[in-house]
Design an enzyme around this catalytic site. Structure first.
Site, PDB file in Angstrom:
ATOM      1  N   GLU A 294      35.656  55.234  42.251  1.00  0.00           N
ATOM      2  CA  GLU A 294      34.717  55.268  41.452  1.00  0.00           C
ATOM      3  C   GLU A 294      33.766  55.720  41.979  1.00  0.00           C
ATOM      4  O   GLU A 294      32.336  55.371  42.281  1.00  0.00           O
ATOM      5  CB  GLU A 294      34.218  53.982  40.958  1.00  0.00           C
ATOM      6  CG  GLU A 294      36.103  52.964  39.897  1.00  0.00           C
ATOM      7  CD  GLU A 294      35.052  51.909  38.877  1.00  0.00           C
ATOM      8  OE1 GLU A 294      34.344  51.334  39.608  1.00  0.00           O
ATOM      9  OE2 GLU A 294      35.707  51.615  38.218  1.00  0.00           O
TER      10      GLU A 294
ATOM     11  N   GLU B 115      43.254  52.480  36.609  1.00  0.00           N
ATOM     12  CA  GLU B 115      42.254  50.913  36.519  1.00  0.00           C
ATOM     13  C   GLU B 115      42.282  51.563  35.139  1.00  0.00           C
ATOM     14  O   GLU B 115      42.080  52.013  34.589  1.00  0.00           O
ATOM     15  CB  GLU B 115      41.387  50.954  37.696  1.00  0.00           C
ATOM     16  CG  GLU B 115      40.764  50.103  38.663  1.00  0.00           C
ATOM     17  CD  GLU B 115      39.813  50.188  39.339  1.00  0.00           C
ATOM     18  OE1 GLU B 115      38.790  49.669  38.804  1.00  0.00           O
ATOM     19  OE2 GLU B 115      39.608  50.661  40.640  1.00  0.00           O
TER      20      GLU B 115
HETATM   21  C1  BGP Z   1      35.942  48.906  39.045  1.00  0.00           C
HETATM   22  C2  BGP Z   1      36.355  48.344  39.934  1.00  0.00           C
HETATM   23  C3  BGP Z   1      37.164  47.684  40.826  1.00  0.00           C
HETATM   24  C4  BGP Z   1      37.751  46.331  39.386  1.00  0.00           C
HETATM   25  C5  BGP Z   1      37.375  47.195  38.058  1.00  0.00           C
HETATM   26  C6  BGP Z   1      37.237  44.929  37.410  1.00  0.00           C
HETATM   27  O1  BGP Z   1      34.578  48.387  38.471  1.00  0.00           O
HETATM   28  O2  BGP Z   1      37.091  49.284  41.279  1.00  0.00           O
HETATM   29  O3  BGP Z   1      37.320  46.870  42.161  1.00  0.00           O
HETATM   30  O4  BGP Z   1      36.782  45.155  40.240  1.00  0.00           O
HETATM   31  O5  BGP Z   1      36.496  47.650  37.755  1.00  0.00           O
HETATM   32  O6  BGP Z   1      36.308  44.265  36.992  1.00  0.00           O
HETATM   33  P1  BGP Z   1      35.363  43.168  37.274  1.00  0.00           P
HETATM   34  O7  BGP Z   1      36.614  42.789  38.737  1.00  0.00           O
HETATM   35  O8  BGP Z   1      34.081  43.270  37.806  1.00  0.00           O
HETATM   36  O9  BGP Z   1      36.103  42.938  36.580  1.00  0.00           O
END
Ligand code: BGP
Length: 476
Positions: free
Chosen positions: A176, A367
């Site tokens: 990201e 993701e």
């Molecule tokens: C993205 C990241 C991850 C992950 C995901 C979910 O921004 O790449 O590392 O954590 O989001 O976010 P969160 O864990 O805050 O729910």
């Protein structure tokens, strides 16, 4: 209803899940590893940076993947995973980041992890940097604001490429990468709050990351021409809040905060709109000889996270709320998750088409998922489980839209859902925000047995993979 035989994903589609070292491994100071920037955010992305890191906090032990990866990989294999996206912690391999020689013990952990995946027929995808750099590099060098980071990164990635050149094909240069705009410490190790960061400093750090990313593509292809090296952006599209041309333009401009990063990686140069922005904001990048050449090493594929869509408006009086790191204007047509993230399956088809139309490069959803509060209950056979129909609904509706995008002509290589086993959340640093098909008995206060339990979605995803997506279209 009879299964519609034709509704299947491509035969080589890479189904799986995605993890990040700092959110799952634990063993923070074991086998020579040192602190990273992730440890200095014990309460999440929006809280104050804590240096030196605390003695105890949730991510320090996380779900102990470092010691339990075999058990966890067996569960992924049981679901039929074809791929696991992992990140390799820089500070396990170069604990301070500026050493000459890597830490052999750290590398051995990843040797074992990768071998275990391969033994289970799961292909690893490696994110080279996922929201953490050795803390020493942030404190002593100012993180990516410092040009020396390019050399440290080069040494780190070259070590990994050489070591795993016959075992790993899919690589991502940065997780990201666009998130740095809203989370400078998370994204680039810059010790400043998002609204206080000097734009000149921020864009110089981004420039260093672009050069490093181009260099990583170049070196990777020299080491193994078959490597697939991609970029990764947080992809939350902006819709205009109303049809007014001002709102349409506001949405268009906000989308460019993401597209800028994909444009550079896919087209190999700074786009005109960012040059105008630099000019109007007094930003003059220090571009050294050879930098622009390195940036011409464009990626083999574009990957992204997709959780939600946002709205944008030119009306300054409309209130914004926090989404995934960025803030957003509420879309009256969408429901939200327990954490206020807007749920928009159609948006996934939209961004897949938009990106493919724009770049004509293979895409990868690395993701996607629903962070939710889960309750562990006993099922009829006396086993612990979670009845997570809400998660199944979220994933199913998104995968159906991804399928439609493939029918639209989009070349989609695979889908690795976020956190296939519960891990510590990035934004809030909590266990209570769970994404997994596998429940981990660990609580926000750090208590829990760390036992793993299959949720209802575990069996659901297993069937999706087994039928190569066909079960998504079955009426049950
Ligand atoms: C993205 C990241 C991850 C992950 C995901 C979910 O921004 O790449 O590392 O954590 O989001 O976010 P969160 O864990 O805050 O729910």
């Amino acid at each position: 209803m009879k299964k519609e035989e034709k509704k299947q994903y491509p035969s080589d589609f890479l189904w799986g899940g995605a993890l990040a070292a700092s959110q799952c491994e634990g063993a923070t100071l074991e086998d020579g590893k040192k602190w990273t920037t992730a440890d200095a955010m014990p309460y999440g992305v929006f809280s104050d940076i804590v240096i030196p890191p605390l003695e105890t906090y949730l991510k320090k032990d996380a779900i102990d993947f470092y010691h339990r990866y075999k058990e966890d990989i067996a569960l992924f294999a049981e679901m039929g995973f074809k791929m696991l996206r992992i990140s390799l912690s820089w500070a396990r391999i170069f604990p301070n980041g500026d050493e000459d020689k890597p830490n052999e013990k750290g590398l051995q952990f990843y040797d074992n992890l990768i071998d275990e995946l391969l033994a289970n027929n799961i292909e690893p995808m490696i994110t080279l940097v996922h929201f953490e750099i050795p803390l020493h590099l942030a404190i002593e060098y100012g993180g990516w604001t410092n040009r020396k980071m390019i050399d440290f990164y080069e040494k780190f990635v070259t070590t990994l490429y050489k070591r795993y050149k016959d075992k790993v094909k899919y690589w991502l240069t940065f997780n990201e990468i666009n998130v740095v705009l809203d989370a400078p410490f998370n994204g680039a190790g810059i010790q400043a709050k998002p609204d206080e960061v000097d734009k000149q400093v921020l864009y110089q750090a981004i420039h260093h990351q672009f050069v490093a990313s181009g260099l990583a593509v170049k070196i990777g292809h020299e080491i193994n021409p078959d490597f697939m090296i991609g970029c990764m952006v947080a992809n939350s599209p902006y819709y205009p809040l109303t049809p007014s041309p001002e709102d349409v333009w506001a949405a268009f401009e906000r989308d460019r905060e993401t597209l800028f990063f994909a444009d550079v990686h896919a087209r190999g140069k700074y786009p005109g709109y960012i040059q105008r922005y630099f000019k109007e904001n007094g930003i003059t990048l220090d571009i050294k000889d050879g930098d622009l050449e390195l940036m011409k090493n464009t990626v083999d594929y574009i990957s992204f996270s997709y959780y939600m869509s946002y709205c944008a408006t030119a009306d300054k009086n409309v209130k914004t709320e926090i989404g995934n790191i960025k803030s957003t204007v509420k879309n009256p047509h969408l429901q939200t998750s327990d954490w206020g993230w807007q749920i928009d399956p159609k948006g996934l088809r939209y961004v897949l088409n938009k990106f493919y139309d724009r770049y004509q490069l293979p895409l990868f959803i690395v993701e996607n998922g629903l962070g939710a509060k889960d309750d562990l209950v006993l099922d009829e056979s006396g086993n612990y489980t979670v009845e997570d129909d809400y998660r199944i609904e979220y994933l199913k509706s998104h995968l159906q839209e991804a399928y439609e995008a493939i029918q639209d002509g989009v070349k989609l290589l695979g889908y690795t859902s976020w956190g296939p086993i519960d891990i510590v959340s990035n934004t809030f640093s909590k266990m209570a925000k769970r994404y997994g098909y596998i429940y981990v008995d660990k609580n926000n206060d750090g208590t829990g047995t760390l036992n793993r339990y299959r949720k209802k979605s575990f069996y659901w995803y297993k069937e999706v993979i087994e039928t190569n997506g066909n079960s998504l279209f079955e009426d049950k």
